[in-house]
Design a protein around this motif. Structure first.
Motif, PDB file in Angstrom:
ATOM      1  N   PRO A 208       0.802  -1.235   0.000  1.00  0.00           N
ATOM      2  CA  PRO A 208       0.000   0.000   0.000  1.00  0.00           C
ATOM      3  C   PRO A 208       0.831   1.278   0.000  1.00  0.00           C
ATOM      4  N   ASN A 209       2.095   1.199   0.396  1.00  0.00           N
ATOM      5  CA  ASN A 209       2.950   2.384   0.437  1.00  0.00           C
ATOM      6  C   ASN A 209       3.829   2.525  -0.792  1.00  0.00           C
ATOM      7  N   GLY A 210       3.546   1.735  -1.831  1.00  0.00           N
ATOM      8  CA  GLY A 210       4.298   1.866  -3.064  1.00  0.00           C
ATOM      9  C   GLY A 210       5.302   0.764  -3.270  1.00  0.00           C
ATOM     10  N   THR A 211       6.025   0.848  -4.363  1.00  0.00           N
ATOM     11  CA  THR A 211       6.967  -0.202  -4.762  1.00  0.00           C
ATOM     12  C   THR A 211       8.339   0.400  -4.995  1.00  0.00           C
ATOM     13  N   GLY A 212       9.362  -0.278  -4.500  1.00  0.00           N
ATOM     14  CA  GLY A 212      10.732   0.158  -4.729  1.00  0.00           C
ATOM     15  C   GLY A 212      11.384   0.674  -3.466  1.00  0.00           C
ATOM     16  N   ASN A 213      12.421   1.453  -3.636  1.00  0.00           N
ATOM     17  CA  ASN A 213      13.241   1.948  -2.536  1.00  0.00           C
ATOM     18  C   ASN A 213      13.235   3.475  -2.546  1.00  0.00           C
ATOM     19  N   PRO A 214      12.523   4.116  -1.620  1.00  0.00           N
ATOM     20  CA  PRO A 214      12.475   5.584  -1.633  1.00  0.00           C
ATOM     21  C   PRO A 214      13.835   6.236  -1.417  1.00  0.00           C
ATOM     22  N   ASN A 215      14.784   5.471  -0.905  1.00  0.00           N
ATOM     23  CA  ASN A 215      16.144   5.979  -0.712  1.00  0.00           C
ATOM     24  C   ASN A 215      17.092   5.513  -1.813  1.00  0.00           C
ATOM     25  N   GLY A 216      16.542   4.965  -2.893  1.00  0.00           N
ATOM     26  CA  GLY A 216      17.368   4.498  -3.994  1.00  0.00           C
ATOM     27  C   GLY A 216      18.074   5.636  -4.708  1.00  0.00           C
ATOM     28  N   ALA A 217      19.119   5.290  -5.445  1.00  0.00           N
ATOM     29  CA  ALA A 217      19.974   6.297  -6.082  1.00  0.00           C
ATOM     30  C   ALA A 217      19.226   7.171  -7.066  1.00  0.00           C
TER      31      ALA A 217
END
Length: 613
Positions: A208-217
């Motif tokens: 529910p909070n999205g997909t992936g890494n919000p701290n990604g490069a």
């Protein structure tokens, strides 16, 4: 199959007379010395060259170099008595002849072996390559056979200390060596949806909070945080983004569609950058807009990240949060200057981009691409710039903030310009350290009630600056005749022929065309027959569609060209932006700085007259 071998005929020996009589320390004629060149700078717009000759000197005959460089510039240009060049990170002075003010010379170190090897490579390519494109700025003007100098003839003339004349057509390279989809404009979902490097709040497949890494490069959070002065302060970074978003408050539905629907940190009114509703569309190599290293240029071009904004479409929906997750007709581009200087460093960085084309899609490719992009996106990538960020500017292109309901791509502009697309540009402010809206580059005002299109003012400006426009050394002033002239935002009404910049009594339609093409709104509209966006918003698991201006009648994997009829003169023009960028990158990486690369810049074959887009 036609092979273009250029023999070095005896006619080139005429330069020997000049060699014997030249005084490198002599002053130019008074008339030339009294004039000044255009202040825009040769690193951005080099003077046109008529001919270029290199003569190998007998060993030990000069302490200043192993070769005599002679450059004859085209008549009619205002040139200084001395032109400063940069060769192998050393300054070289070209001096005008006392007897011929358009003929300049200098002693330099030059790698003739590299020149011979380059011509041997071209000779081999000519066995299979039928033709190569010739571009004038962004326009394809011809296709010619692949040319080369006969390598054995070059060797003989070098040994005999005779001039070697190097025509421009023996320098520029073959576009097909570059994989555009991996080295120039990357849109593949395995990259723009890399779960370790990107984040998509509106892709709920990961939760529910999205997909992936919000701290990604490559996440919007990481890029904006590194751009700000708040590397370790998440609230400060969020406020940096909030202050930028607030500048759109003058657009009718900015709050409803984007600002108020950006998720907040629980219990606060602070933007939650971990849930940034920004979808990565593309990563773009723009080394083609670098300036000319041989004339002292230190701008290596740009790397760009293109995002699509996701927001409220105003419709009710039973799925929680869906109202904030529709792709809008709104893109944001982060445009970073490449902090590389000197031919060798710039060429090495370009080689990293080219080498990406040899890798398969997947983890290895993404890591290699991140290694390349880290050069511009890392914290303190450019220590001498504001916030230590390499960012040059942030631009946006949107129409959604004037419309309450529609999502992309259903919106069309009002034909009366009442609700046009709007392009904006932002720079880091040295005082506030935040993003400040600035005038858009090379674009006059076009707002309703203050529209310079089809006016005598525009005609006079183009006529008064025709030569500068044709040479791409002009600027659009903030004020003209004491009145505001340059646009603070660029309004883009439609792709109708009336959308180009034109006016009665413009003397040169070529100047009109180039002026119009350099504006934000005509480049993204009528002059290229583009419907506003060159890189379009995408759905999850899809690649962004591209304009015809980018790929022509080809594809991202095999770019081509297409024809646009000039709406004023009826002349047919061919554009193929990625095809041109392929050729430029191939030329940059294949020619050594010690030899052909230096000559290519002098001849202008590695310079693209693109300044705003």
């Amino acid at each position: 199959m036609k092979l273009r071998m250029l023999m070095l005929t005896a006619g080139a020996t005429a330069c020997l007379v000049f060699v014997a009589t030249l005084s490198l320390s002599g002053a130019a004629s008074d008339a030339v010395a009294a004039d000044k060149p255009d202040p825009y700078g040769f690193e951005n717009a080099p003077p046109a060259v008529q001919s270029l000759d290199l003569t190998a000197l007998p060993e030990g005959s000069s302490s200043e170099g192993n070769a005599l460089l002679e450059v004859r510039y085209v008549q009619g240009q205002v040139l200084p008595a001395t032109i400063e060049l940069t060769k192998d990170e050393r300054k070289v002075e070209l001096r005008a002849s006392e007897h011929d003010p358009m003929l300049y010379a200098a002693y330099i170190d030059f790698d003739f072996d590299e020149l011979i090897q380059e011509q041997q490579r071209r000779q081999q390519l000519a066995q299979t390559i039928r033709s190569v494109p010739v571009f004038d700025g962004r326009e394809l003007v011809a296709n010619i056979g692949l040319s080369f100098l006969e390598p054995s003839d070059v060797q003989a003339r070098v040994r005999s200390h005779l001039p070697v004349r190097i025509p421009w057509e023996t320098i520029f390279d073959v576009p097909g060596q570059i994989h555009a989809e991996k080295s120039l404009l990357i849109t593949d979902p395995t990259v723009v949806q890399d779960p370790t490097r990107t984040f998509d709040y509106c892709d709920k497949s990961g939760g529910p909070n999205g997909t992936g890494n919000p701290n990604g490069a490559w996440s919007f959070k990481t890029l904006m945080t590194n751009m700000s002065s708040h590397a370790t302060d998440s609230v400060g970074a969020a406020n940096f983004v909030q202050d930028w978003l607030n500048t759109y408050s003058d657009r009718t539905y900015a709050a409803q569609r984007v600002i108020n629907h950006w998720p907040r940190i629980a219990g606060t009114n602070t933007l939650d950058l971990d849930k940034s509703p920004m979808r990565l569309l593309a990563i773009v190599n723009r080394m083609d807009i670098r300036n000319n290293a041989s004339y002292g240029g230190r701008n290596a071009g740009e790397v760009r990240f293109v995002f699509g904004v996701l927001g409220n479409d105003g419709n009710t929906d039973s799925v929680a949060g869906i109202r904030s997750c529709r792709q809008l007709a709104f893109t944001v581009i982060l445009e970073y200057g490449i902090p590389q200087h000197g031919c060798a460093n710039i060429q090495a960085y370009a080689q990293q981009w080219k080498s990406l084309g040899n890798l398969a899609w997947g983890a290895g490719y993404n890591q290699a691409l991140q290694n390349v992009t880290n050069v511009v996106t890392a914290r303190h990538a450019a220590p001498l710039k504001i916030n230590g960020s390499a960012i040059n500017q942030v631009r946006s292109d949107e129409i959604s903030l004037l419309h309450p309901l529609d999502a992309f791509p259903s919106i069309e502009p009002d034909p009366e310009d009442n609700k046009p697309w709007e392009l904006r540009e932002y720079h880091l402010d040295p005082t506030t350290l935040g993003l400040k809206k600035v005038n858009v580059a090379l674009t006059p005002d076009r707002h309703v009630g203050h529209n310079f299109n089809n006016t005598a003012t525009l005609a006079q400006f183009i006529n008064d600056n025709t030569n500068a426009i044709l040479n791409n050394t002009y600027s659009v002033p903030a004020l003209l005749n004491g009145q505001p002239f340059q646009a603070l935002t660029s309004h883009n009404p439609h792709t109708h022929p009336n959308g180009v910049w034109k006016a009665p009594n413009i003397a040169s339609n070529q100047a009109r065309h180039l002026f119009s093409l350099n504006t934000c709104n005509a480049c993204h509209g009528s002059e290229t027959q583009t419907s506003f966006l060159h890189i379009l918003p995408r759905d999850v698991d899809q690649s962004a569609d591209l304009s015809r201006f980018m790929v022509g009648n080809g594809s991202l994997e095999n770019p081509g060209t297409y024809t646009v009829v000039d709406p004023v003169s009826g002349v047919q023009r061919q554009f193929g932006e990625l095809h041109h960028r392929q050729q430029d990158l191939a030329s940059l990486v294949n020619m050594s700085c010690a030899g052909p690369g230096f000559v290519a810049d002098l001849l202008g074959t590695n310079r693209v007259q693109i300044r705003s887009h």
